[in-house]
Design an enzyme around this catalytic site. Structure first.
Site, PDB file in Angstrom:
ATOM      1  N   GLY A 149      22.018   7.304 -58.670  1.00  0.00           N
ATOM      2  CA  GLY A 149      22.504   7.372 -57.301  1.00  0.00           C
ATOM      3  C   GLY A 149      23.628   6.380 -57.057  1.00  0.00           C
ATOM      4  O   GLY A 149      24.423   6.090 -57.954  1.00  0.00           O
ATOM      5  N   PRO A 150      23.696   5.812 -55.835  1.00  0.00           N
ATOM      6  CA  PRO A 150      24.793   4.900 -55.496  1.00  0.00           C
ATOM      7  C   PRO A 150      24.923   3.702 -56.436  1.00  0.00           C
ATOM      8  O   PRO A 150      26.026   3.216 -56.671  1.00  0.00           O
ATOM      9  CB  PRO A 150      24.437   4.436 -54.077  1.00  0.00           C
TER      10      PRO A 150
ATOM     11  N   LYS B 199      10.992 -10.569 -65.240  1.00  0.00           N
ATOM     12  CA  LYS B 199      12.420 -10.622 -65.577  1.00  0.00           C
ATOM     13  C   LYS B 199      12.648  -9.984 -66.940  1.00  0.00           C
ATOM     14  O   LYS B 199      12.026 -10.359 -67.928  1.00  0.00           O
ATOM     15  CB  LYS B 199      12.904 -12.066 -65.603  1.00  0.00           C
TER      16      LYS B 199
ATOM     17  N   SER C  94      17.726   4.782 -57.729  1.00  0.00           N
ATOM     18  CA  SER C  94      16.781   3.949 -58.464  1.00  0.00           C
ATOM     19  C   SER C  94      17.342   3.494 -59.795  1.00  0.00           C
ATOM     20  O   SER C  94      18.493   3.749 -60.140  1.00  0.00           O
ATOM     21  CB  SER C  94      15.448   4.659 -58.695  1.00  0.00           C
TER      22      SER C  94
ATOM     23  N   THR D 111      17.175  -2.096 -55.877  1.00  0.00           N
ATOM     24  CA  THR D 111      16.784  -0.694 -55.981  1.00  0.00           C
ATOM     25  C   THR D 111      15.302  -0.674 -56.343  1.00  0.00           C
ATOM     26  O   THR D 111      14.627  -1.681 -56.199  1.00  0.00           O
ATOM     27  CB  THR D 111      17.672   0.061 -57.001  1.00  0.00           C
ATOM     28  N   TYR D 112      14.805   0.467 -56.770  1.00  0.00           N
ATOM     29  CA  TYR D 112      13.402   0.555 -57.174  1.00  0.00           C
ATOM     30  C   TYR D 112      13.310   1.198 -58.554  1.00  0.00           C
ATOM     31  O   TYR D 112      14.224   1.867 -59.010  1.00  0.00           O
ATOM     32  CB  TYR D 112      12.573   1.334 -56.144  1.00  0.00           C
TER      33      TYR D 112
END
Length: 113
Positions: free
Chosen positions: A73-74, A9, A25, A57-58
């Protein structure tokens, strides 16, 4: 039995960039990644403290000591530069192992350790 538990975290970092035209990402300063045992391409959940968005996401590596937190991106549509986010990853482990597992948690200041 296996359960999913908190593994890593990064608590309350500031979004420094949002790049809609990138493939996708979240770019994270590699120092922050190392501090919480995140690796490139690991799936993470992002929680935006400003607007309540939660999405997955990654991770991709950002430059060391840069403080970069960039949604690509999105995901760039779900945040604003300056938003405060929490970045979390989880791990599957045996129930008994999970009882003794200690997650890696950091509280950066100005996106630095």
């Amino acid at each position: 039995m296996q359960i999913e538990v908190l593994k890593s975290k990064i608590h309350r970092v500031t979004v420094t960039e949002a790049d809609l035209n990138y493939v996708g990402s979240i770019t994270i300063d590699e120092d922050l990644m190392d501090a919480v045992n995140l690796i490139e391409n690991e799936k993470v959940q992002v929680l935006d403290m400003n607007n309540g968005e939660r999405f997955e996401t990654y991770v991709i590596k950002g430059a060391r000591n840069s403080g970069v937190i960039c949604l690509n991106g999105p995901a760039a549509r779900k945040v604003q530069v300056g938003d405060i986010v929490v970045i979390i990853s989880y791990a599957l482990m045996d129930f008994e192992e999970a009882k003794h597992f200690k997650p890696s948690i950091i509280f950066p200041e100005n996106n630095k350790i």
